[in-house]
Design a protein around this motif. Structure first.
Motif, PDB file in Angstrom:
ATOM      1  N   MET A  39      -9.675   8.048  33.768  1.00 53.09           N
ATOM      2  CA  MET A  39     -10.129   8.104  32.381  1.00 53.09           C
ATOM      3  C   MET A  39     -11.125   9.230  32.186  1.00 53.09           C
ATOM      4  SD  MET A  39     -12.983   5.128  31.903  1.00 53.09           S
ATOM      5  CE  MET A  39     -12.148   3.925  32.889  1.00 53.09           C
ATOM      6  N   PHE A  40     -11.282   9.596  30.932  1.00 53.10           N
ATOM      7  CA  PHE A  40     -12.359  10.491  30.522  1.00 53.10           C
ATOM      8  C   PHE A  40     -13.299   9.628  29.693  1.00 53.10           C
ATOM      9  CE2 PHE A  40     -14.575  13.168  27.529  1.00 53.10           C
ATOM     10  CZ  PHE A  40     -15.032  14.176  28.346  1.00 53.10           C
ATOM     11  N   ARG A  41     -14.601   9.769  29.948  1.00 51.53           N
ATOM     12  CA  ARG A  41     -15.556   8.910  29.253  1.00 51.53           C
ATOM     13  C   ARG A  41     -16.800   9.692  28.873  1.00 51.53           C
ATOM     14  NH1 ARG A  41     -18.014   3.436  31.871  1.00 51.53           N
ATOM     15  NH2 ARG A  41     -18.754   4.904  33.405  1.00 51.53           N
ATOM     16  N   HIS A  42     -17.302   9.395  27.698  1.00 50.34           N
ATOM     17  CA  HIS A  42     -18.605   9.904  27.298  1.00 50.34           C
ATOM     18  C   HIS A  42     -19.207   8.960  26.278  1.00 50.34           C
ATOM     19  CE1 HIS A  42     -17.395  12.300  23.505  1.00 50.34           C
ATOM     20  NE2 HIS A  42     -16.311  11.718  23.921  1.00 50.34           N
ATOM     21  N   ALA A  43     -20.467   9.165  25.958  1.00 53.11           N
ATOM     22  CA  ALA A  43     -21.168   8.262  25.052  1.00 53.11           C
ATOM     23  C   ALA A  43     -22.100   9.048  24.154  1.00 53.11           C
ATOM     24  CB  ALA A  43     -21.973   7.230  25.847  1.00 53.11           C
ATOM     25  N   ALA A  44     -22.430   8.436  23.039  1.00 49.31           N
ATOM     26  CA  ALA A  44     -23.382   9.021  22.103  1.00 49.31           C
ATOM     27  C   ALA A  44     -24.428   7.973  21.769  1.00 49.31           C
ATOM     28  CB  ALA A  44     -22.677   9.471  20.827  1.00 49.31           C
ATOM     29  N   VAL A  45     -25.677   8.388  21.773  1.00 49.28           N
ATOM     30  CA  VAL A  45     -26.752   7.511  21.327  1.00 49.28           C
ATOM     31  C   VAL A  45     -26.756   7.552  19.813  1.00 49.28           C
ATOM     32  CG1 VAL A  45     -29.242   7.105  21.352  1.00 49.28           C
ATOM     33  CG2 VAL A  45     -28.078   7.917  23.422  1.00 49.28           C
ATOM     34  N   VAL A  46     -26.748   6.377  19.199  1.00 47.26           N
ATOM     35  CA  VAL A  46     -26.648   6.274  17.750  1.00 47.26           C
ATOM     36  C   VAL A  46     -27.893   5.575  17.227  1.00 47.26           C
ATOM     37  CG1 VAL A  46     -25.300   5.326  15.856  1.00 47.26           C
ATOM     38  CG2 VAL A  46     -24.143   6.155  17.902  1.00 47.26           C
ATOM     39  N   ASP A  47     -28.632   6.268  16.404  1.00 47.82           N
ATOM     40  CA  ASP A  47     -29.831   5.693  15.796  1.00 47.82           C
ATOM     41  C   ASP A  47     -29.643   5.733  14.282  1.00 47.82           C
ATOM     42  OD1 ASP A  47     -32.308   4.558  15.558  1.00 47.82           O
ATOM     43  OD2 ASP A  47     -33.399   6.442  15.770  1.00 47.82           O
ATOM     44  N   GLY A  48     -29.019   4.718  13.759  1.00 47.38           N
ATOM     45  CA  GLY A  48     -28.687   4.673  12.346  1.00 47.38           C
ATOM     46  C   GLY A  48     -27.186   4.744  12.177  1.00 47.38           C
ATOM     47  N   ALA A  49     -26.752   4.939  10.970  1.00 51.44           N
ATOM     48  CA  ALA A  49     -25.319   4.995  10.690  1.00 51.44           C
ATOM     49  C   ALA A  49     -24.713   6.250  11.311  1.00 51.44           C
ATOM     50  CB  ALA A  49     -25.087   4.979   9.185  1.00 51.44           C
ATOM     51  N   ILE A  50     -23.470   6.133  11.712  1.00 49.29           N
ATOM     52  CA  ILE A  50     -22.746   7.276  12.270  1.00 49.29           C
ATOM     53  C   ILE A  50     -21.587   7.576  11.323  1.00 49.29           C
ATOM     54  CG2 ILE A  50     -21.331   5.807  13.772  1.00 49.29           C
ATOM     55  CD1 ILE A  50     -21.350   8.121  15.807  1.00 49.29           C
ATOM     56  N   GLY A  51     -21.436   8.834  10.996  1.00 47.79           N
ATOM     57  CA  GLY A  51     -20.417   9.224  10.037  1.00 47.79           C
ATOM     58  C   GLY A  51     -19.046   9.368  10.656  1.00 47.79           C
ATOM     59  N   GLN A  52     -18.048   9.370   9.801  1.00 45.68           N
ATOM     60  CA  GLN A  52     -16.667   9.494  10.232  1.00 45.68           C
ATOM     61  C   GLN A  52     -16.430  10.822  10.951  1.00 45.68           C
ATOM     62  OE1 GLN A  52     -13.976   8.320   7.165  1.00 45.68           O
ATOM     63  NE2 GLN A  52     -12.171   8.910   8.309  1.00 45.68           N
ATOM     64  N   THR A  53     -17.046  11.890  10.477  1.00 40.27           N
ATOM     65  CA  THR A  53     -16.880  13.199  11.109  1.00 40.27           C
ATOM     66  C   THR A  53     -17.412  13.190  12.540  1.00 40.27           C
ATOM     67  OG1 THR A  53     -17.071  14.275   8.960  1.00 40.27           O
ATOM     68  CG2 THR A  53     -17.423  15.657  10.899  1.00 40.27           C
ATOM     69  N   HIS A  54     -18.545  12.531  12.760  1.00 38.87           N
ATOM     70  CA  HIS A  54     -19.122  12.442  14.104  1.00 38.87           C
ATOM     71  C   HIS A  54     -18.204  11.653  15.036  1.00 38.87           C
ATOM     72  CE1 HIS A  54     -22.970  11.538  16.664  1.00 38.87           C
ATOM     73  NE2 HIS A  54     -22.078  12.202  17.317  1.00 38.87           N
ATOM     74  N   VAL A  55     -17.688  10.527  14.555  1.00 37.02           N
ATOM     75  CA  VAL A  55     -16.783   9.712  15.360  1.00 37.02           C
ATOM     76  C   VAL A  55     -15.520  10.504  15.690  1.00 37.02           C
ATOM     77  CG1 VAL A  55     -15.262   7.687  15.302  1.00 37.02           C
ATOM     78  CG2 VAL A  55     -17.658   7.477  14.612  1.00 37.02           C
ATOM     79  N   GLU A  56     -14.977  11.197  14.692  1.00 41.96           N
ATOM     80  CA  GLU A  56     -13.781  12.016  14.937  1.00 41.96           C
ATOM     81  C   GLU A  56     -14.045  13.076  15.996  1.00 41.96           C
ATOM     82  OE1 GLU A  56     -12.893  13.413  11.016  1.00 41.96           O
ATOM     83  OE2 GLU A  56     -11.705  11.633  10.522  1.00 41.96           O
ATOM     84  N   LEU A  57     -15.219  13.694  15.966  1.00 40.19           N
ATOM     85  CA  LEU A  57     -15.577  14.711  16.950  1.00 40.19           C
ATOM     86  C   LEU A  57     -15.668  14.115  18.359  1.00 40.19           C
ATOM     87  CD1 LEU A  57     -16.356  17.639  17.512  1.00 40.19           C
ATOM     88  CD2 LEU A  57     -18.710  17.035  16.981  1.00 40.19           C
ATOM     89  N   LEU A  58     -16.251  12.928  18.481  1.00 41.47           N
ATOM     90  CA  LEU A  58     -16.334  12.265  19.786  1.00 41.47           C
ATOM     91  C   LEU A  58     -14.937  11.972  20.338  1.00 41.47           C
ATOM     92  CD1 LEU A  58     -19.201   9.725  19.038  1.00 41.47           C
ATOM     93  CD2 LEU A  58     -19.336  11.700  20.562  1.00 41.47           C
ATOM     94  N   ILE A  59     -14.065  11.465  19.487  1.00 38.59           N
ATOM     95  CA  ILE A  59     -12.707  11.127  19.914  1.00 38.59           C
ATOM     96  C   ILE A  59     -11.912  12.394  20.217  1.00 38.59           C
ATOM     97  CG2 ILE A  59     -10.515  10.088  19.181  1.00 38.59           C
ATOM     98  CD1 ILE A  59     -12.255   8.027  17.607  1.00 38.59           C
ATOM     99  N   GLU A  60     -12.041  13.409  19.372  1.00 33.84           N
ATOM    100  CA  GLU A  60     -11.326  14.669  19.597  1.00 33.84           C
ATOM    101  C   GLU A  60     -11.764  15.339  20.887  1.00 33.84           C
ATOM    102  OE1 GLU A  60     -11.827  17.124  16.123  1.00 33.84           O
ATOM    103  OE2 GLU A  60     -10.710  15.715  14.870  1.00 33.84           O
TER     104      GLU A  60
END
Length: 165
Positions: free
Chosen positions: A106-127
Motif C-alpha cells: 500500500m501507499f499511505r500518508h496522513a494529514a493533520v486536520v485542525d478544523g474543517a477540511i475542504g473538498q479540494t484538500h481531500v481530492e489532493l490527498l487522494i490524487e
C-alpha cells in the motif's frame, strides 16, 4: 510543567470522512462508510485500488491508504521490501509499506486536520496517493511477475522514454 499539546486545549473537529464521502459520491466510486472510516474502489491503469480513509480524532489525523491489488508471496518479500525502501527515499509525501501477515502493498500518508477540511484538500490527498501508486505499480509487477531484483525493477519501471514512436 504544562505542555503545548495538552488535551485541555483540544476542541472537537468535524469529521473529515464526511468530506471524503462527498468526493466519493461526486466521482461515482463504489464505497462503504462507517463513522470514522471510508473504503472505496478507486480505478487505476493497472488495477483497481482499495482506497481507505480513516479519521483519528485523538490525533486529528486523516489517513489515506491506497492498497494494491497484489499479494506478495514469501519468496518475493525481500526484494519487495528492498524496493519499498528505495522508492520511499524518492518520496516527499507518504510512503509505501507492506503488511507482513497479508503480503499486501500500500501507499499511505496522513494529514493533520485542525478544523474543517475542504473538498479540494481531500481530492489532493487522494490524487497524491493514486499518482504514486500508478507511478510505481510497475516496479512491483516486475519483481513479482518477471523475477527482477529491486534495482532492476526500479530501473525498468522508471525508464525515461525520449521521443515518439
Amino acid at each position: 510543567m504544562t505542555t503545548l499539546f495538552a488535551d485541555q486545549f483540544l476542541t472537537p473537529v468535524a469529521n473529515p470522512v464526511d468530506t471524503v464521502e462527498e468526493v466519493a459520491q461526486v466521482n461515482d466510486w463504489t464505497f462503504d462508510r462507517d463513522d470514522d472510516e471510508l473504503t472505496a474502489v478507486l480505478p487505476g491503469s493497472f488495477c483497481d485500488y482499495q482506497l481507505r480513509c480513516l479519521w483519528r480524532e485523538e490525533g486529528r489525523a486523516l489517513q489515506i491508504a491506497n492498497l494494491f491489488d497484489l499479494k506478495v508471496p514469501e519468496a518475493k518479500r525481500p526484494a519487495v521490501y528492498e524496493a519499498i525502501g528505495r522508492l520511499n527515499e524518492r518520496l516527499w509525501l507518504g510512503h509505501f509499506e507492506m503488511w507482513a501477515e497479508e503480503g499486501l502493498i500500500m501507499f499511505r500518508h496522513a494529514a493533520v486536520v485542525d478544523g474543517a477540511i475542504g473538498q479540494t484538500h481531500v481530492e489532493l490527498l487522494i490524487e497524491t496517493a493514486h499518482a504514486e501508486c500508478e507511478r510505481y505499480y510497475p516496479v512491483f509487477q516486475f519483481i513479482l511477475w518477471s523475477g527482477k531484483t529491486a534495482q532492476e525493477a526500479i530501473d525498468a519501471a522508471l525508464l525515461d522514454v525520449i521521443g515518439e514512436a
